[in-house]
Enzyme design. Structure first.
Site, PDB file in Angstrom:
ATOM      1  N   GLU A 177      -3.360  18.768  -7.699  1.00  5.51           N
ATOM      2  CA  GLU A 177      -2.094  17.886  -8.029  1.00  5.51           C
ATOM      3  C   GLU A 177      -1.585  17.726  -7.223  1.00  5.51           C
ATOM      4  OE1 GLU A 177       0.575  17.128 -11.696  1.00  5.51           O
ATOM      5  OE2 GLU A 177       0.501  18.925 -10.515  1.00  5.51           O
ATOM      6  N   HIS A 189      -2.274  14.930 -19.522  1.00  4.94           N
ATOM      7  CA  HIS A 189      -1.368  15.783 -20.128  1.00  4.94           C
ATOM      8  C   HIS A 189      -0.251  15.134 -19.577  1.00  4.94           C
ATOM      9  CE1 HIS A 189      -1.628  18.328 -16.481  1.00  4.94           C
ATOM     10  NE2 HIS A 189      -0.104  18.874 -17.496  1.00  4.94           N
ATOM     11  N   ASP A 190       0.309  14.279 -18.510  1.00  2.00           N
ATOM     12  CA  ASP A 190       1.573  14.193 -17.905  1.00  2.00           C
ATOM     13  C   ASP A 190       1.319  12.077 -18.198  1.00  2.00           C
ATOM     14  OD1 ASP A 190       2.367  16.351 -17.317  1.00  2.00           O
ATOM     15  OD2 ASP A 190       1.527  16.565 -15.260  1.00  2.00           O
ATOM     16  N   ASP A 207      -5.632  26.367 -14.814  1.00  2.00           N
ATOM     17  CA  ASP A 207      -4.533  25.597 -13.999  1.00  2.00           C
ATOM     18  C   ASP A 207      -4.096  27.105 -13.456  1.00  2.00           C
ATOM     19  OD1 ASP A 207      -2.820  23.790 -13.631  1.00  2.00           O
ATOM     20  OD2 ASP A 207      -3.745  22.827 -14.732  1.00  2.00           O
ATOM     21  N   ASP A 225      -1.915  23.666  -9.536  1.00  2.00           N
ATOM     22  CA  ASP A 225      -0.255  22.387  -9.713  1.00  2.00           C
ATOM     23  C   ASP A 225      -0.029  22.062  -8.842  1.00  2.00           C
ATOM     24  OD1 ASP A 225       0.977  21.454 -12.659  1.00  2.00           O
ATOM     25  OD2 ASP A 225       2.535  22.581 -11.172  1.00  2.00           O
TER      26      ASP A 225
END
Ligand code: TEU
Length: 560
Positions: free
Chosen positions: A261, A333-334, A96, A204
């Site tokens: 993302e 995970h969100d 990430d 991210d």
């Protein structure tokens, strides 16, 4: 080239995957000890969420050092060992990359905030109070932008009397990509990880890195603070920055995977980001399909209309058919757990989890499997506010209840949409702590682990796990899955999701029943499909008849 077109990525959320030292938090050695699970599934790539040093204000997305490992997760030596173990199994490791912001405890920010003349002052966004207003006065924030985690997107630093921008928590100050030295420092850090052996990055909110440097007020009348995101989503220089990153970091290196993302990205922008000729990114995560069940905010829940889902995903398939590439996901995970959100986590849980996997993975694009999805893990039965850990949920609760909302109503939306649903510990076995830890887990284990767990799934040939294995294998063995074209069928059907994929003379028909009642797939050329081979699933009631929540793939050869 483009090896990732036939690859499947497995996402690991380190806090919740496997704990090797009994502190209740997952770690790198824990992941290494469970790698065979991922390898057995057949995944090609493992995406590791942040493991860098962090005050953990936003579960590791607030990074205080880009070139080390948080002691909670292990050491750089543990990281190297994990990387070697991943490679030894023929898989790749993508890490990430969080470079829209750092932690406020990063050395860069400490230096930046130290004085208005700091050489790193403009590595972040500092602004004086609104003209004519006193620093700290209500409404003196430099703009009316809201933070994604509630409240204003600006925090006053009393020492220098200026505010810094934070789109996420106040412990996540936004980096100022206008500053060339900052960009070079990031590229150098990225090269450092690639030289260590990592195979790419999940980036991210990377479409937030270019802000309109004038920082205008946001439009709309959401009260004192409005989103303001029109001034930083896919901002003026975002393509320039990503093309520069590609030249400085990725050019000349083969075998990498880069995925950005991108909340709020449009199909048109995604085509530009992922057109290989432009050399920016391989693919992006778009958000349209995970916002169809929401109103003005993610807490404002609405029923999902299947027609909307088909229209949206169909438009992305068509929009990136000629140029660019899709990534495919139901959860991460969100997001809440996919089977609870889009399927049925009660009576038909197993069938619904399989159907969702079949439908998603047979689209054109690179599928991402979020840990536990391959077991059909569900949302958690959070009873009270104290059961939640996520800053987004806790801040939202505090803000809404302070503004007069009914606490029970707010809790109900946290239960449905809260990110902690995806973050409960991985369910390895039926033992007390699900085989995740010997200590006290940082977030409670879902009590349904006695039934839903990896050990039970591996032992059951009809499990969700073995279904995922077959789907992943199909992507590797049937070229039509990775490379075939895509045609959406039955756009108005409220229950059946249907599409075809075609490559040469091979054609697949993919069906999914998004309802709890039996359904008939009224597809065109039905006669032809009634003679097809069942490639995935079963067809006890006929090739075009679907039981509740059932999915299926049929294969035919055409003369065309
Ligand atoms: O998420 C960005 C994002 O916009 C959302 O998915 C976010 O979770 C939002 O709050 C949804 O309501 C990324 C990470 O995936 C997320 O975990 C981080 O909290 C966020 O960036 C900040 O780094």
């Amino acid at each position: 080239m483009s090896w990732w077109k036939s690859a499947v990525v497995y996402q690991v959320y380190p806090r919740s995957f496997a704990d090797s030292d009994g502190d209740g938090i997952g770690d790198l050695a824990g992941i290494a000890s469970r790698l065979d699970h991922v390898a057995e599934l057949g995944a090609d790539v493992l995406w590791l969420c942040p493991v860098y040093p962090s005050p953990q204000d936003d579960a590791g997305y607030d990074i205080s050092d880009y070139r080390a490992i948080d002691s909670t997760f292990g050491t750089l030596a543990d990281f190297d060992r994990l990387l070697a173990e991943v490679h030894a199994r023929g898989m790749k490791l993508v890490t990430d990359l969080v470079v829209n912001h750092t932690s406020d405890e990063h050395a860069w920010f400490a230096e930046s905030r130290s004085s208005r003349d700091s050489p790193r002052r403009d590595w972040y966004w500092w602004r004086p109070p609104r003209a004519g207003m006193e620093a700290g006065a209500p409404g003196a924030e430099p703009t009316n932008w809201r933070s994604a985690f509630s409240g204003p997107a600006w925090e006053l630093d009393p020492a220098t009397g200026e505010y810094y921008l934070h789109i996420f928590s106040r412990k996540q100050p936004d980096l100022n990509w206008e500053t060339p030295e900052l960009r070079e420092a990031i590229y150098e850090m990225m090269r450092w990880w690639l030289e260590r052996g990592v195979d790419g990055f999940r980036m991210d909110v990377v479409n937030f890195i270019s802000k309109d440097p004038a920082l205008p007020d946001g439009r709309g009348d959401g009260g004192a603070f409005v989103s303001g995101s029109e001034h930083y989503i896919c901002g003026p220089r975002v393509h320039e920055f990503l093309a520069e990153m590609h030249r400085e970091v990725f050019a000349g290196r083969d075998g990498l995977l880069t995925v950005g993302e991108m909340p709020g990205v449009t199909v048109e922008d995604a085509r530009l980001f992922t057109d290989p000729a432009r050399a920016e990114l391989d693919m992006v995560f778009q958000f349209e399909h995970v916002q169809l069940d929401q109103g003005a905010t993610k807490w404002d829940l609405r029923p999902l209309a299947l027609r909307d889902l088909k229209a949206s995903l169909g438009r992305w398939q068509a929009g990136l058919a000629e140029r660019g590439w899709n990534s495919l996901y139901w959860g991460n995970h969100d997001q809440p757990r996919a089977v609870s959100r889009f399927g049925d986590d009660g009576e038909h849980r197993v069938r619904a989890a399989k159907m969702l996997a079949t439908v998603l993975q047979m689209h054109r694009g690179t599928p991402y499997v979020y840990q536990g999805e391959e077991l059909g893990m569900t949302n958690a039965p959070f009873a009270r506010l104290e059961d939640f850990r996520d800053i987004e949920s806790l801040n939202h609760y505090a803000e809404s209840v302070a503004a007069g909302a009914d606490p029970e109503h707010v809790l109900a939306s946290l239960r449905r949409m809260g990110r902690d649903n995806a973050r409960t510990p991985m369910q390895w076995d039926a033992s007390e702590r699900a085989g995740f830890t010997t200590g006290t887990p940082w977030l409670a284990v879902n009590p349904n682990h006695v039934e839903i767990n990896a050990e039970a799934a591996r032992a059951d040939p009809d499990s969700v796990f073995h279904h995922y294995r077959r789907l992943i294998e199909l992507r590797h063995s049937e070229p039509v899955v990775a490379h075939g074209d895509f045609t959406m069928l039955l756009p108005d059907d409220e229950r059946v999701y249907a599409f075809t994929r075609r490559l040469g003379d091979v054609e697949l028909l993919v069906l999914g029943n998004f309802s709890g009642a039996a359904a008939e797939a009224a597809v065109p050329s039905g006669e032809r499909w009634r003679a097809a081979e069942v490639l995935v699933g079963e067809a006890p009631d006929g090739l075009l008849s679907l039981r509740p929540w059932e999915g299926r793939v049929l294969k035919a050869r055409s003369a065309r």
